[in-house]
Design a protein around this motif. Structure first.
Motif, mmCIF file in Angstrom:
data_model
loop_
_atom_site.group_PDB
_atom_site.id
_atom_site.type_symbol
_atom_site.label_atom_id
_atom_site.label_comp_id
_atom_site.label_asym_id
_atom_site.label_seq_id
_atom_site.Cartn_x
_atom_site.Cartn_y
_atom_site.Cartn_z
ATOM 1 N N ASP A 61 0.831 -1.207 0.000
ATOM 2 C CA ASP A 61 0.000 0.000 0.000
ATOM 3 C C ASP A 61 0.866 1.257 0.000
ATOM 4 O O ASP A 61 0.381 2.345 -0.306
ATOM 5 C CB ASP A 61 -0.892 0.006 1.247
ATOM 6 N N LEU A 62 2.126 1.114 0.358
ATOM 7 C CA LEU A 62 3.058 2.241 0.439
ATOM 8 C C LEU A 62 4.469 1.688 0.316
ATOM 9 O O LEU A 62 4.759 0.595 0.813
ATOM 10 C CB LEU A 62 2.894 2.983 1.778
ATOM 11 N N GLN A 63 5.347 2.434 -0.354
ATOM 12 C CA GLN A 63 6.731 1.996 -0.506
ATOM 13 C C GLN A 63 7.692 3.075 -0.024
ATOM 14 O O GLN A 63 7.545 4.253 -0.374
ATOM 15 C CB GLN A 63 7.045 1.652 -1.961
ATOM 16 N N LEU A 64 8.664 2.667 0.792
ATOM 17 C CA LEU A 64 9.750 3.538 1.196
ATOM 18 C C LEU A 64 10.997 3.116 0.440
ATOM 19 O O LEU A 64 11.288 1.920 0.316
ATOM 20 C CB LEU A 64 10.014 3.445 2.704
ATOM 21 N N ILE A 89 1.066 3.360 -6.448
ATOM 22 C CA ILE A 89 1.332 3.256 -5.018
ATOM 23 C C ILE A 89 2.230 4.424 -4.592
ATOM 24 O O ILE A 89 3.226 4.718 -5.254
ATOM 25 C CB ILE A 89 2.030 1.922 -4.690
ATOM 26 N N PRO A 90 1.915 5.108 -3.493
ATOM 27 C CA PRO A 90 2.775 6.201 -3.031
ATOM 28 C C PRO A 90 4.191 5.704 -2.726
ATOM 29 O O PRO A 90 4.373 4.646 -2.122
ATOM 30 C CB PRO A 90 2.076 6.690 -1.753
ATOM 31 N N VAL A 91 5.192 6.451 -3.177
ATOM 32 C CA VAL A 91 6.600 6.133 -2.951
ATOM 33 C C VAL A 91 7.226 7.283 -2.189
ATOM 34 O O VAL A 91 7.124 8.440 -2.613
ATOM 35 C CB VAL A 91 7.349 5.894 -4.274
ATOM 36 N N ASP A 126 3.761 10.686 9.874
ATOM 37 C CA ASP A 126 2.500 11.325 9.482
ATOM 38 C C ASP A 126 2.027 10.787 8.129
ATOM 39 O O ASP A 126 0.825 10.545 7.926
ATOM 40 C CB ASP A 126 2.666 12.839 9.404
ATOM 41 N N ARG A 127 2.978 10.628 7.197
ATOM 42 C CA ARG A 127 2.625 10.155 5.851
ATOM 43 C C ARG A 127 2.129 8.713 5.902
ATOM 44 O O ARG A 127 1.131 8.360 5.254
ATOM 45 C CB ARG A 127 3.853 10.260 4.933
ATOM 46 N N ILE A 128 2.813 7.874 6.664
ATOM 47 C CA ILE A 128 2.375 6.483 6.785
ATOM 48 C C ILE A 128 0.996 6.405 7.421
ATOM 49 O O ILE A 128 0.114 5.678 6.956
ATOM 50 C CB ILE A 128 3.402 5.673 7.608
ATOM 51 N N ALA A 129 0.799 7.175 8.483
ATOM 52 C CA ALA A 129 -0.498 7.169 9.164
ATOM 53 C C ALA A 129 -1.612 7.636 8.228
ATOM 54 O O ALA A 129 -2.716 7.076 8.219
ATOM 55 C CB ALA A 129 -0.429 8.064 10.403
ATOM 56 N N LYS A 130 -1.326 8.651 7.411
ATOM 57 C CA LYS A 130 -2.323 9.160 6.468
ATOM 58 C C LYS A 130 -2.684 8.107 5.425
ATOM 59 O O LYS A 130 -3.868 7.876 5.133
ATOM 60 C CB LYS A 130 -1.800 10.415 5.781
ATOM 61 N N GLU A 131 -1.680 7.472 4.874
ATOM 62 C CA GLU A 131 -1.927 6.471 3.834
ATOM 63 C C GLU A 131 -2.674 5.262 4.390
ATOM 64 O O GLU A 131 -3.472 4.642 3.688
ATOM 65 C CB GLU A 131 -0.605 6.024 3.203
#
Length: 356
Positions: A61-64, A89-91, A126-131
């Protein structure tokens, strides 16, 4: 929150940082599943690492992406980031080891990056929590930033990450079919002789599974250059003759070696670099990457094309250029569909033409 997945992409020298970040995220975000691209601990026995990696990329759902001077230009990191981008997917680039987000090359520079500071870690959470549609965990971001900086300090430096091999031994081998004059194997032999000399070069013109096993269990080869058929669907090496139209063996009894078996032999011979410039060998390359860096073609290429690429690539290696850098320079100059699947960077010294 249940079923949410996060993928951390990084190069091998960033494994400590990736593992440390995974541990914090596992602890701070309840129920979040974090997959680290180098971590095989969670893969069940018998599962193929590449298949598990692909599943993790598809379910993320999200990639770092851990970003440093060493990682941002690596082909595999860019591949993983590209896979996420194609899926929408948000990167999030996570810059570390003194690397600033202002230094990011395109396309990473267009993304909302963070740095491993107190403010950067809070932005990341914050970004992870939002996604993931959850509240930001109440953590000490000053302490978290200090933990990341400590991990930065203990990771191998770029110079330390580049292994040095003195007087490399080279195996240049082809199956009997691929050693025929019209295939171009002699061109490969000539290039390797000119770059590494005859004394450290072993040439095999009738390679079989048994002969390859003898070579790789009977000595150490730092570089293995193969001209042979590979099954693109399984990664198996074919020593028997094949039909070049169907790319299938033409004999009733097929002499072959599974990709995993080849990788195990490479570990025993302490091989650092494998080059296979004949056919599509993506699956084989990713099996080999458990133990050695591999450069393989993404398509079927002919002998003169392979020799032109090899002349430039091995010329750079013989002058002491690290393998990753030599590959990137060669790719920018020679239009041949080769792909590098990295394990660990390496530089070779003591060969003819090597810089002092």
């Amino acid at each position: 929150m249940a079923g949410k997945h996060l993928f951390i992409s990084h190069v091998s020298t960033e494994a400590e940082i990736a593992s440390g970040l995974k541990q914090r995220l596992d602890r701070d975000f309840d129920g979040l599943r974090v997959f680290v691209s180098s971590d095989r601990d969670g893969i069940q026995a018998g599962e193929r690492w590449l298949e598990e990696l692909e599943r993790a990329l598809k379910s993320a759902d999200l990639q770092l992406v851990l970003c440093s001077t060493e990682s941002v230009n690596r082909p595999w990191v860019n591949f993983e980031a590209g896979a996420a981008w194609l899926r929408g997917i948000p990167v999030v680039p996570v810059c570390h080891s003194g690397y600033s987000g202002e230094q990011l090359p395109a396309p990473f520079s267009a993304l909302q990056w963070v740095e491993c500071t107190r403010h950067g870690m809070q932005r990341l959470y914050d970004r992870i929590a939002k996604e993931l549609d959850v509240a930001t965990p109440a953590v000490d971001f000053e302490q978290l930033a200090a933990e990341m900086q400590r991990l930065d300090a203990v990771q191998p430096s770029i110079a330390q990450a580049i292994e040095r091999i003195e007087d490399p031994r080279v195996l240049c081998a082809a199956s009997a079919q691929y050693a025929m004059p019209d295939i171009g194997f002699d061109l490969d032999v000539a290039v390797l002789k000119s770059k590494f000399g005859s004394e450290r070069l072993t040439i095999e013109r009738a390679l079989t599974r048994a002969r390859l096993t003898e070579h790789l269990t009977g000595g150490t080869y730092d570089i293995v250059h193969l001209v042979i058929a590979v099954d693109p669907a399984s990664g198996d090496l074919y020593f028997s003759p094949i039909d070049f139209d169907t790319y299938r063996p033409i004999t009733d009894v097929v002499d072959k070696l599974p990709a995993a078996g080849f990788a195990e032999l490479l570990e025993g011979s302490r091989t650092r670099l494998v080059v296979l410039a004949t056919c599509h060998a993506k699956l084989l390359a990713h099996e080999v990457a458990h133990y050695a860096t591999m450069v393989a073609s993404k398509a079927i290429i002919n002998g003169p094309q392979a020799a032109l690429w090899a002349e430039t690539f091995y010329g750079l290696l013989a002058r002491g250029t690290p393998a990753f850098r030599a590959f990137e320079i060669t790719r920018s100059q020679i239009d041949v569909p080769m792909e590098l699947v990295p394990h660990r960077d390496v530089a070779f010294f003591g060969a003819p033409g090597t810089a002092a």
